[in-house]
Scaffold this motif. Structure first.
Motif, mmCIF file in Angstrom:
data_model
loop_
_atom_site.group_PDB
_atom_site.id
_atom_site.type_symbol
_atom_site.label_atom_id
_atom_site.label_comp_id
_atom_site.label_asym_id
_atom_site.label_seq_id
_atom_site.Cartn_x
_atom_site.Cartn_y
_atom_site.Cartn_z
ATOM 1 N N HIS A 263 -5.869 -81.325 10.788
ATOM 2 C CA HIS A 263 -5.069 -82.068 11.760
ATOM 3 C C HIS A 263 -5.946 -82.860 12.729
ATOM 4 N N CYS B 89 1.788 -86.941 9.195
ATOM 5 C CA CYS B 89 1.288 -85.698 8.630
ATOM 6 C C CYS B 89 2.456 -84.722 8.441
ATOM 7 N N CYS C 243 2.773 -82.034 9.737
ATOM 8 C CA CYS C 243 3.025 -81.367 11.020
ATOM 9 C C CYS C 243 3.856 -82.241 11.949
ATOM 10 N N HIS D 79 -3.341 -87.822 10.762
ATOM 11 C CA HIS D 79 -4.256 -86.696 10.594
ATOM 12 C C HIS D 79 -4.967 -86.776 9.235
HETATM 13 ZN ZN LIG Z 1 -1.163 -82.733 11.017
#
Ligand SMILES: [Zn+2]
Length: 321
Positions: free
Chosen positions: A169, A179, A181, A186
């Motif tokens: 990340h 990403c 997330c 990232h």
């Molecule tokens: Zn990420």
């Protein structure tokens, strides 16, 4: 292979690896990577009873004379290795702020230790695998995601909150692709298997010429096969993934100055397709050539057992006198 009736000397360790598919446990003597017993069950992460399945697989290999010194656990994060809690996570829905090692210690009456699978793969490679004898190690797993682990001056970096080192990340481009997330740009959004597939799909939808089809099976493996047949788009997708991986690793060399970089995870086994552009990018970006002198870049040696052996290494380090 069951532990029932096995009589072992005092000081054995049980290592557990919570994988997406299988929950594995193995009984080890300290410093010996060959298990005395091992067993596995389906994890079934979305169904209730993951902890009970874990208890069952641990009991199934518990030695006959009960002489277990500690339990080590490798789990997907996010988690806190200092408290042994699994934090709020989409990986196992019933484990939200779940006191995993406190429960294990209570139920089995031995100390229990926890860290995430990438950190423990790094620790396992350092203790038993490709990084043995190195003081400073960078481990990167390039697969469905990108995981990282760092050994600095002979210690696994865990950090103040236990959140080190989420290298996948690392922000490479704040305006880059999303990403898994939810944040943008990232490393994982450029160099993981799904990121490579997404790039190819987007280029195909934009009209790029290729033997691949946007509505066909697009994953890191099928794209690697197309690249090896000479498909320009597939080659470009790996070139891009390698380029960004090189940018990221240049940053990591500047931060940690390791003597070895170890790559694990399925995507990293495609070979020169990824690593030629990676090396070119890395060489171009380290700010002093000294970082590359004597630097080893190697593939992980422990394969599927990296999590178990890292959990063994964690537990034996934590309980050593
Ligand atoms: Zn990420």
């Amino acid at each position: 292979m069951k532990g029932d009736g096995i009589i072992v000397r005092v000081g054995t360790i049980i290592a557990v690896d919570i994988g997406g598919t299988h929950l594995r446990a193995a009984l080890y003597e300290p410093n010996n990577p060959r298990p005395i017993a091992h067993e596995r069950v389906a994890t079934r992460t979305g169904e209730p009873g993951v902890y009970q399945r874990m208890q069952g697989v641990i009991r199934s290999i518990w030695p006959g004379n009960g002489s277990v010194q500690a339990i080590g656990v490798a789990s997907p994060g996010p988690l806190d290795p200092h408290t042994g809690y699994i934090l709020k996570t989409p990986n196992i829905p019933e484990w939200q702020d779940f006191p995993l090692t406190p429960n294990l210690s209570r139920d089995f009456n031995v100390p229990a230790f926890l860290d995430n699978d990438a950190n423990l793969a790094a620790l396992g490679e350092w203790t038993f695998g490709a990084a043995k004898g190195h003081r400073d190690v960078l481990y990167l797993s390039v697969s469905t995601g990108v995981g990282g682990g760092v050994i600095a001056d002979n210690h696994l970096l865990q950090g103040y909150h236990g959140l080190a080192t989420e290298l996948g990340h690392t922000i490479l481009d704040p305006d880059g692709p999303l990403c898994s997330c939810g944040f943008a740009g990232h490393l994982e959004a450029f160099s993981s298997g799904p990121a490579i597939a997404r790039y190819v799909r987007e280029r195909l939808e934009a009209g790029a010429a290729s033997s691949l089809r946007a509505d066909g099976k697009l994953d890191a493996l099928s794209i690697a096969e197309a690249a090896k047949r000479g498909d320009e788009l597939a080659i470009a997708a790996y070139r891009r993934a390698g380029e960004y991986l090189g940018i990221a690793v240049a940053n990591f060399l500047h931060a940690f100055d390791p003597s070895i970089v170890i790559f694990g995870g399925g995507v990293s086994f495609v070979g020169p397709l990824l690593f030629d552009p990676f090396m070119a990018s890395l060489k171009k970006r380290v700010f002093h050539p000294r970082y590359l002198e004597g630097l080893k870049i190697e593939m992980a040696a422990l394969g599927d057992d990296a999590g178990l052996l890292g959990a063994l290494a964690l537990a034996q380090l934590a309980t050593k006198a």
